[in-house]
Design a protein around this motif. Structure first.
Motif, PDB file in Angstrom:
ATOM      1  N   ASN A 152      70.770  62.990  -4.264  1.00 34.91           N
ATOM      2  CA  ASN A 152      71.431  62.705  -2.982  1.00 34.91           C
ATOM      3  C   ASN A 152      70.464  62.681  -1.805  1.00 34.91           C
ATOM      4  OD1 ASN A 152      73.756  62.968  -4.522  1.00 34.91           O
ATOM      5  ND2 ASN A 152      73.942  65.157  -4.018  1.00 34.91           N
ATOM      6  N   HIS A 153      69.191  62.986  -2.076  1.00 29.20           N
ATOM      7  CA  HIS A 153      68.243  63.145  -0.967  1.00 29.20           C
ATOM      8  C   HIS A 153      67.800  61.781  -0.427  1.00 29.20           C
ATOM      9  CE1 HIS A 153      65.314  65.347   1.436  1.00 29.20           C
ATOM     10  NE2 HIS A 153      64.392  64.479   1.080  1.00 29.20           N
ATOM     11  N   LEU A 154      67.829  61.628   0.895  1.00 34.23           N
ATOM     12  CA  LEU A 154      67.359  60.404   1.539  1.00 34.23           C
ATOM     13  C   LEU A 154      66.239  60.736   2.516  1.00 34.23           C
ATOM     14  CD1 LEU A 154      70.717  58.604   2.491  1.00 34.23           C
ATOM     15  CD2 LEU A 154      69.107  57.946   0.674  1.00 34.23           C
ATOM     16  N   VAL A 155      65.254  59.858   2.586  1.00 32.89           N
ATOM     17  CA  VAL A 155      64.217  59.958   3.608  1.00 32.89           C
ATOM     18  C   VAL A 155      64.438  58.812   4.589  1.00 32.89           C
ATOM     19  CG1 VAL A 155      61.736  59.854   4.081  1.00 32.89           C
ATOM     20  CG2 VAL A 155      62.566  61.020   2.017  1.00 32.89           C
ATOM     21  N   SER A 156      64.657  59.154   5.859  1.00 26.33           N
ATOM     22  CA  SER A 156      64.889  58.110   6.856  1.00 26.33           C
ATOM     23  C   SER A 156      63.589  57.720   7.538  1.00 26.33           C
ATOM     24  CB  SER A 156      65.898  58.587   7.899  1.00 26.33           C
ATOM     25  OG  SER A 156      65.295  59.555   8.739  1.00 26.33           O
ATOM     26  N   LEU A 202      65.580  55.839   2.370  1.00 26.39           N
ATOM     27  CA  LEU A 202      65.055  55.660   1.017  1.00 26.39           C
ATOM     28  C   LEU A 202      65.457  56.816   0.109  1.00 26.39           C
ATOM     29  CD1 LEU A 202      61.512  54.576   2.217  1.00 26.39           C
ATOM     30  CD2 LEU A 202      63.214  53.065   1.147  1.00 26.39           C
ATOM     31  N   THR A 203      65.970  56.478  -1.069  1.00 23.27           N
ATOM     32  CA  THR A 203      66.238  57.503  -2.074  1.00 23.27           C
ATOM     33  C   THR A 203      64.919  57.860  -2.760  1.00 23.27           C
ATOM     34  OG1 THR A 203      66.582  55.903  -3.841  1.00 23.27           O
ATOM     35  CG2 THR A 203      68.534  56.507  -2.535  1.00 23.27           C
ATOM     36  N   VAL A 204      64.923  58.978  -3.459  1.00 19.29           N
ATOM     37  CA  VAL A 204      63.745  59.395  -4.212  1.00 19.29           C
ATOM     38  C   VAL A 204      63.432  58.340  -5.281  1.00 19.29           C
ATOM     39  CG1 VAL A 204      62.814  61.175  -5.739  1.00 19.29           C
ATOM     40  CG2 VAL A 204      64.166  61.822  -3.719  1.00 19.29           C
ATOM     41  N   LEU A 253      60.522  66.590   2.772  1.00 20.09           N
ATOM     42  CA  LEU A 253      60.539  65.560   3.819  1.00 20.09           C
ATOM     43  C   LEU A 253      61.904  64.873   3.937  1.00 20.09           C
ATOM     44  CD1 LEU A 253      58.888  63.832   5.871  1.00 20.09           C
ATOM     45  CD2 LEU A 253      58.472  62.239   3.959  1.00 20.09           C
ATOM     46  N   LYS A 254      62.396  64.805   5.147  1.00 19.66           N
ATOM     47  CA  LYS A 254      63.727  64.246   5.416  1.00 19.66           C
ATOM     48  C   LYS A 254      63.640  63.069   6.389  1.00 19.66           C
ATOM     49  CE  LYS A 254      68.226  64.311   5.313  1.00 19.66           C
ATOM     50  NZ  LYS A 254      68.706  63.545   4.162  1.00 19.66           N
TER      51      LYS A 254
END
Ligand SMILES: [Mo]
Ligand SMILES: [Mo]
Lengths: 385, 385
Positions: free
Chosen positions: B58-62, B73-75, B213-214
């Motif tokens: 569920n983690h996204l990096v904006s 972006l998803t992992v 990192l988020k």
């Protein structure tokens, strides 16, 4: 052929001549500190041989070595076939402050004071663009292991032109700003500074900015020119002339500048009225495009430090479009009441958190290079008349 | 919301814990020196908050800010939509060797010994490629004045995620090697080191390699996150807690590492039989991709120095395709006859001719950061039984 010194250019009368033949001279450090961009006739002069007599109409710069396409470029082509860029850059001789080092224990080399550096505006094509025209993009995977050698017209040691090399990565760095300068401070290069074309490698010791440029060679190894392999190296303090031959090969050539500073006002031994107002002034610089972040000044032998005022913001404005990335920093420290007699210390820091070593005894080296120990200036008490 | 430390990961039992909550720990320095690539469970741990519990699915990096195209972006996308690169890089906490500084005069911060650094192999997409996907090529003329901010999931000061920024020029440098690491030493990142994704900014202080990192933001100014503006700064020695508030704004954040070293063997206070054979061992490192050129060791308080043997060539071979540009250097100095009791000094030099300052009193600073003063280790005489 014996060196011929009959056609040397005229030089400013106020320079301190540290060696006559070849000619090596520096301006008074107080004059240096008056101009952020050094007037051309006050720019320190570091020659290794007689100044070549060159007719720029016949001068060619060759580009050879590991490149797909060999080039032979006229000065006209250098000026008209490539985009011209303008950069401001301070050059400093690795021997700056050598005399100070020699006073502790004798070193060999031109006896420079603390003014073997100057700042100028240089204009010409980027070395990067010249090398791209020679097809080096095809070698890109190898760049990290290649070197670019420069050789000048001036015949020096081993009957070869003065020469040096820099890493290909520096030459090709779009932000590395290595230029083949055709102009200095808005005019054609003076003969003393490399007419008609010199390399300017900003952020490196002056020794790599080869004057009277004749040859550019892309090599798999560093230049084996005398001035890359047998000069401009730092040895540990115990290395003397008896054992130095064991040390040339295992010591790397000096390339990027370390963090450095000087006090330009007052001069060492100057007398100042105790209790008077006074403004201490100096310069600082560092290598690799790094920035001077702080200059500390002590009036009590390093017991306490105060932080000097820096001028880069001001100079960024004054010099308009030229940014100060490759330039020295000017600083000043107003003192309300001079505690003369006293010794003023100064040291600079850069944006890699590097600072200057305290004691020159511990960085003393046989060739007297890269003396960036704490600056110490003695001030005497002027008696009130 | 109170910090919740109920879900901390398991850690190796041999780490020295300098702070429990948040968890900060370093390995024994002798263990550190045994492996050129630090085993993952021995890598120093520097946390500012509880370790986040993240489901990587569920983690996204904006990616936001001054960019033409915002990304989330998803992992999975970070791993599959961009070329993956592998780099070896040493991270060092700016507080490494803080305890030593505190012994001269108290500083505030996690009390690190000399093992707050480690070397690992990192794998993931280049930050450069992520930013290019967000269209930063359109901003190229502005790169020199832009910054890239990182923010993590871990809620720290001011109720915000831990954050920092680096210059855009570092982020976009094709040879700058800033990566968004998904793997460490060939495995998915451990939770303590930023699972599922951390920034690795090689050549910079560890504080900029933001974990968990988020958010990535392209800004016109440096990050105003607490850890960029109110921490990780070097003050002059006279600045204390009474006047520090005047100094935060005028002091630049620490970014590139300075030249540093340590003696890992013998330990301080260790007893060695006088006259015995002994091998002194240590590490050295420097910032910005520069290279350690020399490590000097003195057995007589700096009166004379000997030059240690460096291992980078060896490690270049051993680690195969990983070059050591961003890694520490290991060194050793064999001594035929230990003059114990004695004090061993060491200092390193890098290829910008920078070296370490002699006396920690002169670089003492309130936050106890960047202590790179000469290393001094006392050796006692072991009595022969
Ligand atoms: Mo020089
Ligand atoms: Mo840190």
């Amino acid at each position: 052929m014996a060196a011929n010194y009959n056609q040397e250019p005229k030089r400013a009368a106020n320079l301190t001549v540290n060696e006559i033949r070849p000619f090596n001279a520096e301006p008074p450090v107080s004059v240096l500190r008056e101009h952020f961009v050094t007037p051309t006739d006050q720019f320190y002069i570091r020659n290794h041989a007689p100044v070549p007599v060159i007719d720029s109409r016949n001068h060619l710069v060759s580009v050879t070595g590991l490149i797909p396409l060999e080039l032979n470029l006229t000065v006209n082509q250098l000026e008209n076939d490539f985009p011209q860029v303008t950069i401001m850059a301070t050059l400093m001789c690795a021997g700056n402050r050598r005399t100070e080092m020699s006073m502790f224990k004798k070193v060999r080399g031109v006896p420079w004071g603390n003014a073997a550096l100057s700042n100028a505006i240089w204009r010409g094509p980027k070395l990067r663009d010249i090398l791209l025209a020679a097809g080096v993009d095809k070698l890109e995977p190898m760049w990290d292991s290649l070197h670019v050698e420069f050789e000048g017209v001036d015949i020096c040691k081993e009957n070869k032109g003065y020469g040096s090399s820099i890493p290909m990565s520096k030459a090709m760095d779009p932000r590395g700003d290595t230029v083949l300068a055709l102009q200095m401070n808005g005019h054609v290069l003076p003969r003393d500074h490399g007419y008609p074309v010199r390399v300017v490698v900003p952020g490196y010791i002056g020794a790599r900015s080869v004057k009277w440029l004749k040859h550019i060679r892309v090599l798999r190894h560093e230049s084996n020119n005398y001035f890359q392999v047998k000069d401009y190296k730092i040895f540990p303090p115990h290395v003397d002339w008896d054992i130095v031959d064991n040390w040339w090969d295992k010591s790397p050539p000096i390339q990027e500048l370390s963090v450095q500073a000087a006090i330009c006002q007052p001069g060492d031994g100057e007398a100042i009225t105790p209790g008077s107002k006074y403004t201490i002034k100096g310069y600082a610089l560092t290598g690799g495009g790094r920035r001077i972040t702080r200059v500390d000044v002590s009036l009590n032998g390093g017991k306490t430090w105060e932080v000097a005022r820096l001028f880069s913001d001001l100079h960024n404005q004054k010099t308009g479009s030229h940014n100060t990335k490759w330039s020295w920093e000017f600083w000043e420290m107003p003192v309300m009441s001079m505690p003369s007699p006293c010794t003023i210390f100064c040291r600079a820091w850069d944006d890699s958190s590097n600072t200057m070593p305290e004691d020159l005894r511990h960085i003393w080296n046989l060739r007297g290079v890269m003396n960036n120990s704490w600056v110490k200036v003695k001030v005497l008490a002027k008696s009130k008349v």
